[in-house]
Design an enzyme around this catalytic site. Structure first.
Site, short mmCIF file in Angstrom:
data_model
loop_
_atom_site.label_atom_id
_atom_site.label_comp_id
_atom_site.label_asym_id
_atom_site.label_seq_id
_atom_site.Cartn_x
_atom_site.Cartn_y
_atom_site.Cartn_z
N GLU A 284 -0.04 0.80 -0.10
CA GLU A 284 -0.17 0.50 1.33
C GLU A 284 -1.28 1.32 1.97
OE1 GLU A 284 3.53 0.83 3.55
OE2 GLU A 284 4.25 -1.10 2.83
N HIS A 305 5.94 -0.78 -25.78
CA HIS A 305 6.36 -1.92 -26.60
C HIS A 305 6.30 -3.23 -25.84
CE1 HIS A 305 7.66 0.70 -29.94
NE2 HIS A 305 7.73 1.57 -28.94
N LYS A 419 5.91 -11.69 6.67
CA LYS A 419 6.98 -11.67 7.68
C LYS A 419 6.75 -12.80 8.68
CE LYS A 419 7.55 -6.65 7.55
NZ LYS A 419 7.37 -5.40 8.28
O1 LIG Z 1 11.48 1.88 8.17
P1 LIG Z 1 11.16 0.47 8.48
O2 LIG Z 1 10.58 0.31 9.84
O3 LIG Z 1 12.36 -0.42 8.28
O4 LIG Z 1 10.04 -0.02 7.49
C1 LIG Z 1 10.21 -0.07 6.10
C2 LIG Z 1 8.93 -0.32 5.38
O5 LIG Z 1 8.33 -1.51 5.85
C3 LIG Z 1 6.94 -1.35 6.01
O6 LIG Z 1 6.66 -1.21 7.35
C4 LIG Z 1 6.16 -2.51 5.51
O7 LIG Z 1 6.45 -2.76 4.19
C5 LIG Z 1 6.66 -0.06 5.24
O8 LIG Z 1 5.47 0.52 5.63
C6 LIG Z 1 7.88 0.73 5.55
O9 LIG Z 1 7.99 1.81 4.70
#
Ligand SMILES: O=P(O)(O)OC[C@H]1O[C@](O)(CO)[C@@H](O)[C@@H]1O
Length: 443
Positions: A284, A305, A419
């Site tokens: 990320e 393996h 999302k």
């Molecule tokens: O703590 P939250 O806001 O639920 O986010 C969980 C995860 O989702 C993200 O925002 C996107 O994957 C991550 O950066 C973060 O660690």
């Protein structure tokens, strides 16, 4: 102070030592920009000083909360995803017995909210049916779909099982100080709650209650973890050339020569989730603006393996970093066998770890011979203190590497794409236009 070590001598067949040396000033400038707070994404630099800033009172509060939850329950479900999940799981899996979630273990920790598998939830609800369980729900935004679904399911079950008042005593929330649905709910229901600081992003939050509380609930020493991070912070911030700048310079030098994938490899199954945590940290942080080193993980010798063939002889685009643990906690000797049908008597009397170490050395040499530059991180032992050092080392190296490649290492705008589509497909209120557009596209 005994500490983890970083060794990049085995990359010198691929990139000259002077070429790495030439990157040190750039790495030092990147480190300075983190320290001065004038790098990209500088409103998310809270992690840099976290280890020093955690107070004894905060640690005590977490330890007491953990104790209270343990006394009321036999299982705690830790709900979270990404940075709100991986750090805690990494430490718990590294320090717990390999079979800790089977049989009559002292305290069972179960993770949820990190997937949307219907069978997973069916099985989890079934499993919890006759258990005295509690919930530690973690979400910085307080709005992430995966943990929100898990929490809705488990909260309902817990309230039905023990009543709302007792459920309220068995639920702990870790979230933003002011915003998000989880904060509103925690305040409304009077749950014990902890705060994730505004200036610490999810993947850098393991040394906040996000990581520390579940680790304490599992019964591990959070003070030792923080101590390790304090030690590594001191080591790295007090010297211009330090393990984090060396790692950042070495991997950047290789990347600029066309090595676009970094494999993080362990030779100890307990490190599997440390690698998962590292994958999110670097993935990320660096993978944006069409740039970045793709972070991949392998568990050796298991994956030798399956993936070993590709690593040895596939396209030459990978660098490899091995995490090695010098000393196991226990001793197991390989027995002699009179019949020797398996022809293993040449190993009789040797420790299992001696064989593992030779597999590790043999693999590193073979990969270098096959064209895979190799870096090595050594932990004297797998303890909370050394894991604390390792976390800070990787976090700092990640910040430095990201700044060197010119990206903002502290945002993750790309994660929104899936999302948005998912919400449009599910016709979430507010997504009407997007829903129409996506349906049209699917016709
Ligand atoms: O703590 P939250 O806001 O639920 O986010 C969980 C995860 O989702 C993200 O925002 C996107 O994957 C991550 O950066 C973060 O660690």
């Amino acid at each position: 102070m005994n500490s983890i070590k970083f060794d990049y001598s085995s990359v010198c067949n691929f990139v000259k030592k002077e070429e790495i040396g030439m990157l040190f000033p750039e790495a030092e400038r990147a480190l300075q920009s983190l320290k001065d707070g004038n790098c990209k994404g500088n409103d998310f630099l809270g992690w840099l000083d976290l280890p020093e800033q955690i107070t004894v009172e905060e640690l005590k509060d977490m330890e007491e909360t953990a104790r209270a939850l343990r006394s009321r329950t036999e299982v705690v479900v830790v709900i979270g995803i990404g940075g709100s999940y991986l750090g805690a799981r990494a430490v718990i899996e590294a320090l717990a017995g390999s079979f800790h979630n089977f049989g009559k273990a002292d305290m069972k920790i179960i993770f949820a909210g990190h997937n949307i598998g219907e069978d997973y939830y069916y099985e989890l609800l079934n499993y919890l049916e006759d258990k005295e369980f509690g919930i530690c729900v973690i979400s910085k935004s307080g709005t992430t779909t995966e943990p929100a679904i898990a929490f809705r399911l488990l909260k309902e079950m817990l309230e039905k099982k023990v009543g709302r008042t007792e459920a309220g005593k068995r639920i702990v929330a870790i979230t933003d100080a002011h915003k998000g649905a989880l904060r509103t709910l925690a305040d409304q229901e009077g749950y014990k709650s902890f705060i994730i600081p505004d200036n610490v992003g999810g993947r850098f939050s393991v040394l906040t209650p996000v990581g520390l509380l579940p680790i304490a609930i599992a019964g591990f020493d959070i003070r030792a973890l923080v101590k390790g991070a304090v030690e590594m912070r001191k080591l790295c911030l007090e010297q211009e050339i330090n393990p984090a700048t060396e790692y950042a310079a070495a991997r950047t030098a290789l990347h600029r020569k066309g090595y676009n994938i970094e494999l993080l490899a362990d030779f100890n199954p307990k490190l599997h989730y440390i690698i998962e945590w590292w994958k999110q940290l670097f993935g990320e942080s660096e993978g944006k603006d069409h740039k970045g080193i793709f972070p991949a993980g392998v568990d050796f010798t298991t994956d030798l393996h399956s993936m070993g063939q590709f690593i040895q002889q596939g396209p030459r685009m990978m660098m490899e970093t091995v995490i090695s643990v010098e000393k196991p906690h226990h001793r197991v000797d390989i027995p002699a066998d009179d019949a020797n049908l398996d022809k293993l008597n040449f190993l009789a009397g040797k420790r299992v770890d001696e064989v593992n170490k030779m597999a590790e050395l043999g693999t590193r040499l073979a990969h270098v011979d096959g064209g895979v530059p190799n870096m090595l991180v050594t932990l004297p032992e797998l303890t909370a203190e050394y894991i604390g050092q390792l976390f800070y080392f990787f976090e700092l190296a990640c910040g430095i590497s990201g700044c060197m490649s010119g990206v903002n290492p502290f945002d993750q705008p790309g994660v929104e794409a899936y999302k948005n589509n998912m919400f449009a497909l599910l016709e979430k209120p507010g997504y009407e236009e997007a829903s129409k557009a996506i349906q049209k596209r699917l016709k």
